[in-house]
Design a protein around this motif. Structure first.
Motif, PDB file in Angstrom:
ATOM      1  N   VAL A 228       0.892  -9.041   0.547  1.00 27.47           N
ATOM      2  CA  VAL A 228       1.229  -7.497   0.285  1.00 27.47           C
ATOM      3  C   VAL A 228       0.964  -6.808   1.637  1.00 27.47           C
ATOM      4  O   VAL A 228      -0.235  -7.149   2.124  1.00 27.47           O
ATOM      5  CB  VAL A 228       0.572  -7.115  -0.128  1.00 27.47           C
ATOM      6  CG1 VAL A 228       0.773  -5.114  -1.020  1.00 27.47           C
ATOM      7  CG2 VAL A 228       0.715  -7.787  -2.320  1.00 27.47           C
ATOM      8  N   VAL A 229       2.052  -6.037   2.484  1.00 24.98           N
ATOM      9  CA  VAL A 229       2.250  -5.636   3.557  1.00 24.98           C
ATOM     10  C   VAL A 229       1.569  -4.652   3.355  1.00 24.98           C
ATOM     11  O   VAL A 229       3.262  -3.475   2.727  1.00 24.98           O
ATOM     12  CB  VAL A 229       3.121  -6.435   4.138  1.00 24.98           C
ATOM     13  CG1 VAL A 229       2.548  -6.029   5.607  1.00 24.98           C
ATOM     14  CG2 VAL A 229       2.718  -7.840   4.385  1.00 24.98           C
ATOM     15  N   TYR A 230       1.422  -3.296   3.404  1.00 27.65           N
ATOM     16  CA  TYR A 230       0.965  -2.513   3.893  1.00 27.65           C
ATOM     17  C   TYR A 230       2.027  -1.100   5.172  1.00 27.65           C
ATOM     18  O   TYR A 230       1.911  -1.454   6.707  1.00 27.65           O
ATOM     19  CB  TYR A 230      -0.240  -1.654   4.017  1.00 27.65           C
ATOM     20  CG  TYR A 230      -1.044  -1.094   3.160  1.00 27.65           C
ATOM     21  CD1 TYR A 230      -1.540  -0.030   2.005  1.00 27.65           C
ATOM     22  CD2 TYR A 230      -2.032  -1.989   2.509  1.00 27.65           C
ATOM     23  CE1 TYR A 230      -1.470   0.165   0.690  1.00 27.65           C
ATOM     24  CE2 TYR A 230      -2.521  -2.121   1.673  1.00 27.65           C
ATOM     25  CZ  TYR A 230      -2.608  -0.561   0.792  1.00 27.65           C
ATOM     26  OH  TYR A 230      -3.407  -1.223  -0.165  1.00 27.65           O
ATOM     27  N   GLU A 231       3.392  -0.774   4.589  1.00 29.24           N
ATOM     28  CA  GLU A 231       4.511  -0.281   5.800  1.00 29.24           C
ATOM     29  C   GLU A 231       3.677   0.965   5.823  1.00 29.24           C
ATOM     30  O   GLU A 231       4.807   1.239   6.524  1.00 29.24           O
ATOM     31  CB  GLU A 231       5.904  -0.129   4.428  1.00 29.24           C
ATOM     32  CG  GLU A 231       6.417  -1.159   4.547  1.00 29.24           C
ATOM     33  CD  GLU A 231       6.228  -2.930   5.326  1.00 29.24           C
ATOM     34  OE1 GLU A 231       6.443  -2.747   6.861  1.00 29.24           O
ATOM     35  OE2 GLU A 231       7.004  -3.881   5.019  1.00 29.24           O
ATOM     36  N   SER A 232       3.206   1.653   5.009  1.00 30.13           N
ATOM     37  CA  SER A 232       2.862   3.393   5.135  1.00 30.13           C
ATOM     38  C   SER A 232       1.900   3.509   4.318  1.00 30.13           C
ATOM     39  O   SER A 232       1.645   2.742   3.383  1.00 30.13           O
ATOM     40  CB  SER A 232       4.299   3.965   5.259  1.00 30.13           C
ATOM     41  OG  SER A 232       4.069   4.474   3.686  1.00 30.13           O
ATOM     42  N   PRO A 233       0.860   4.156   4.427  1.00 30.17           N
ATOM     43  CA  PRO A 233      -0.405   4.780   3.083  1.00 30.17           C
ATOM     44  C   PRO A 233      -0.324   4.744   1.504  1.00 30.17           C
ATOM     45  O   PRO A 233      -0.570   4.006   1.082  1.00 30.17           O
ATOM     46  CB  PRO A 233      -0.530   6.098   4.049  1.00 30.17           C
ATOM     47  CG  PRO A 233       0.043   6.612   5.035  1.00 30.17           C
ATOM     48  CD  PRO A 233       0.788   5.269   5.190  1.00 30.17           C
ATOM     49  N   ASN A 234       1.707   5.035   1.566  1.00 26.96           N
ATOM     50  CA  ASN A 234       1.800   4.684   0.204  1.00 26.96           C
ATOM     51  C   ASN A 234       2.865   4.283  -0.130  1.00 26.96           C
ATOM     52  O   ASN A 234       3.599   4.190  -1.672  1.00 26.96           O
ATOM     53  CB  ASN A 234       2.157   6.595  -0.752  1.00 26.96           C
ATOM     54  CG  ASN A 234       3.354   7.598   0.508  1.00 26.96           C
ATOM     55  OD1 ASN A 234       3.809   5.906   1.554  1.00 26.96           O
ATOM     56  ND2 ASN A 234       4.097   7.844  -0.361  1.00 26.96           N
ATOM     57  N   VAL A 235       3.642   3.048   0.860  1.00 25.12           N
ATOM     58  CA  VAL A 235       4.564   2.121   0.750  1.00 25.12           C
ATOM     59  C   VAL A 235       4.095   0.836   0.985  1.00 25.12           C
ATOM     60  O   VAL A 235       3.518   0.544   2.300  1.00 25.12           O
ATOM     61  CB  VAL A 235       5.033   2.346   1.499  1.00 25.12           C
ATOM     62  CG1 VAL A 235       6.433   1.072   1.975  1.00 25.12           C
ATOM     63  CG2 VAL A 235       6.183   3.623   1.283  1.00 25.12           C
ATOM     64  N   VAL A 236       4.382  -0.347   0.121  1.00 26.24           N
ATOM     65  CA  VAL A 236       4.021  -1.341   0.572  1.00 26.24           C
ATOM     66  C   VAL A 236       5.560  -2.468   0.056  1.00 26.24           C
ATOM     67  O   VAL A 236       5.886  -2.430  -0.546  1.00 26.24           O
ATOM     68  CB  VAL A 236       2.598  -1.609  -0.454  1.00 26.24           C
ATOM     69  CG1 VAL A 236       1.726  -1.416  -0.388  1.00 26.24           C
ATOM     70  CG2 VAL A 236       2.714  -1.981  -2.117  1.00 26.24           C
ATOM     71  N   SER A 237       5.329  -3.481   1.363  1.00 32.05           N
ATOM     72  CA  SER A 237       5.674  -4.852   0.924  1.00 32.05           C
ATOM     73  C   SER A 237       5.269  -5.631  -0.200  1.00 32.05           C
ATOM     74  O   SER A 237       3.452  -6.407   0.329  1.00 32.05           O
ATOM     75  CB  SER A 237       7.103  -4.598   2.449  1.00 32.05           C
ATOM     76  OG  SER A 237       7.562  -3.968   2.583  1.00 32.05           O
ATOM     77  N   VAL A 238       5.909  -6.561  -0.738  1.00 32.71           N
ATOM     78  CA  VAL A 238       5.279  -7.432  -1.978  1.00 32.71           C
ATOM     79  C   VAL A 238       6.210  -8.503  -1.112  1.00 32.71           C
ATOM     80  O   VAL A 238       7.252  -8.408  -1.697  1.00 32.71           O
ATOM     81  CB  VAL A 238       5.281  -7.466  -3.278  1.00 32.71           C
ATOM     82  CG1 VAL A 238       4.513  -8.240  -4.080  1.00 32.71           C
ATOM     83  CG2 VAL A 238       4.657  -6.368  -3.363  1.00 32.71           C
ATOM     84  N   HIS A 239       5.744  -9.935  -0.780  1.00 29.49           N
ATOM     85  CA  HIS A 239       6.332 -10.701   0.099  1.00 29.49           C
ATOM     86  C   HIS A 239       5.907 -12.157  -1.829  1.00 29.49           C
ATOM     87  O   HIS A 239       4.704 -12.331  -1.935  1.00 29.49           O
ATOM     88  CB  HIS A 239       5.769 -11.245   1.168  1.00 29.49           C
ATOM     89  CG  HIS A 239       6.444 -10.660   2.037  1.00 29.49           C
ATOM     90  ND1 HIS A 239       6.799 -10.493   3.133  1.00 29.49           N
ATOM     91  CD2 HIS A 239       5.660  -9.884   1.963  1.00 29.49           C
ATOM     92  CE1 HIS A 239       7.913  -9.946   3.989  1.00 29.49           C
ATOM     93  NE2 HIS A 239       6.374  -8.184   3.944  1.00 29.49           N
ATOM     94  N   MET A 240       7.099 -12.723  -2.226  1.00 31.47           N
ATOM     95  CA  MET A 240       6.959 -13.635  -3.065  1.00 31.47           C
ATOM     96  C   MET A 240       7.708 -14.669  -2.228  1.00 31.47           C
ATOM     97  O   MET A 240       8.572 -15.311  -1.903  1.00 31.47           O
ATOM     98  CB  MET A 240       7.818 -13.628  -3.771  1.00 31.47           C
ATOM     99  CG  MET A 240       6.655 -11.888  -4.859  1.00 31.47           C
ATOM    100  SD  MET A 240       7.728 -11.242  -5.953  1.00 31.47           S
ATOM    101  CE  MET A 240       8.724 -10.482  -5.144  1.00 31.47           C
TER     102      MET A 240
END
Length: 441
Positions: A228-240
């Motif tokens: 799980v990577v934070y793109e901004s304080p309220n946006v995350v990218s989930v890698h699967m």
């Protein structure tokens, strides 16, 4: 993958027109069955009651087929069209079945010479199968009321989805009513075979597309959260990651219904677009914390099992038939646009609309993709302003916009405004592509 222009083809019937023609033919056949069974010998109110009941049952079967989301049909129509069809046929089903209750009660009361109240009470409380149908009708009314836009905006998706499941119980109860007391169902072997075939085919489609295919794909690919990577304080990218992902029929621009199988959240399903082109090794979604369900993803742990239903959507490069492509994204709607930009090659222009620079998630990735593909990227950042992405502004950014396929994804208000702008610029409708993922949102 390159968007390749297609040769001009003679215009034939669209998938939607074929479906309407098929529905019309079935309506004619249902009417014929009513006439052959001597239905016109009843009084007018009873005839109307039988007819509205039959047409309501036919549309209900059609609803079941739409709910199945059969892959080839979903790709041909697009999720937006299927959602509109589902919504409007749902309300027609309700009105026809309510009309059936009213007309059949009036017709029987007129034939018996009894009062309307006495006839209704006798039908409901002295006949078990009519009582089942009454319960089914009440359930459909509840589903319809909670599906109205005003009610839907006040409900959590999970609550709305749970209530919607009662529609299946309504179908079962209505079917039991039809097979036991429905004259037009049991009146002849032909009618019986016809209705059993309709219901059987629709339920088989649901079982195949909504149960068996997802179970098979998830057992085959065994998706898990990798990071799980934070793109901004309220946006995350989930890698699967998973197994044999090169065999998963997913494309840039599509979305899945995702279930993250933790102890307290396994039952929640949410629609999220792929934010990167599927590469056979992993999948990625990028999510903004807009509600409880999406905010929770920030805490998901690597290794969590994932159950994905899909892919869904026709928002793909397969829609592109011209050399030039314009991609317009706004807010978190940039995710399928970013995936498409990774896939497309050639004459590509991308426009990213954000209210402030802090909201422009994935902007660095877009710049890198634009540089790699020699595409043009326009960042349109600023507060809500009618001049931004207006007809004049968009024409100045993309002077040859009428010669391009245009893909639009963003918040509903922005999407509608951009589509209106494209109409004002005389961009042909078949070159404008937008998908709102509204069946689950």
């Amino acid at each position: 993958m390159t968007a390749i222009p297609t040769a001009a083809r003679p215009r034939g019937l669209t998938t939607a027109q074929w479906l309407l023609a098929l529905l019309g033919l079935n309506a004619m056949w249902v009417t014929d069955l009513l006439v052959m069974d001597g239905g016109l010998n009843d009084n007018l109110l009873t005839v109307l009651g039988r007819a509205t009941g039959l047409y309501g049952a036919l549309l209900l079967v059609f609803q079941l087929f739409l709910i199945a989301r059969v892959p080839w049909l979903e790709r041909a129509l697009g999720m937006d069209s299927m959602t509109r069809w589902h919504r409007w046929t749902g309300f027609w089903v309700l009105w026809l079945l309510l009309a059936h209750v009213v007309f059949i009660t009036l017709g029987y009361a007129a034939a018996d010479g009894s009062s309307l109240v006495d006839e209704f009470g006798s039908l409901v409380f002295n006949t078990d199968d009519v009582l089942k149908a009454t319960v089914a009708t009440i359930l459909l009314v509840v589903v319809a009321v909670t599906s109205a836009r005003a009610a839907r905006r006040r409900m959590r998706y999970e609550t709305w989805h749970f209530v919607h499941l009662y529609a299946y119980l309504a179908v079962i109860l209505g079917f039991l009513h039809q097979v036991t007391v429905g004259r037009d169902f049991v009146g002849s072997p032909v009618a019986t075979a016809y209705w059993w075939t309709l219901y059987g085919a629709s339920l088989a489609a649901i079982l195949l597309a909504r149960v068996l295919i997802p179970l098979w794909r998830n057992a085959r690919h065994q998706l898990r959260v990798h990071s799980v990577v934070y793109e901004s304080p309220n946006v995350v990218s989930v890698h699967m990651t998973g197994r044999r992902l090169n065999e998963l029929p997913a494309r840039a621009g599509q979305f899945f219904l995702w279930r993250f199988l933790t102890r307290d959240r396994w039952w929640e399903a949410h629609p999220y677009s792929l934010s990167a082109m599927p590469n056979g090794r992993g999948l990625r979604i990028t999510v903004k914390a807009l509600g409880d369900g999406s905010a929770w993803l920030r805490t998901i742990r690597p290794g969590t099992r994932v159950f994905a239903e899909g892919p869904y959507g026709s928002f793909t490069s397969a829609k592109s038939g011209r050399r030039g492509v314009l991609l317009i994204g706004g807010g978190v709607g940039i995710t399928p646009i970013r995936a498409l930009m990774e896939e497309l090659r050639g004459d590509v222009v991308a426009v990213y609309r954000a209210n402030q620079w802090e909201d422009a998630v994935l902007a660095n990735e877009l710049r890198q993709l634009a540089q790699r593909a020699r595409a043009h990227l326009h960042m349109v950042v600023g507060p809500v302003d009618d001049r931004l992405l207006s007809a004049g502004h968009l024409a100045s950014l993309v002077p040859d916009i009428r010669q391009r396929d245009v893909f639009v994804c963003g918040p509903p208000g922005m999407t509608e405004a951009v589509l209106a702008t494209l109409r004002a610029l005389d961009v042909p409708a078949d070159q404008c592509h937008a998908e709102r993922f509204a069946f689950a949102a």
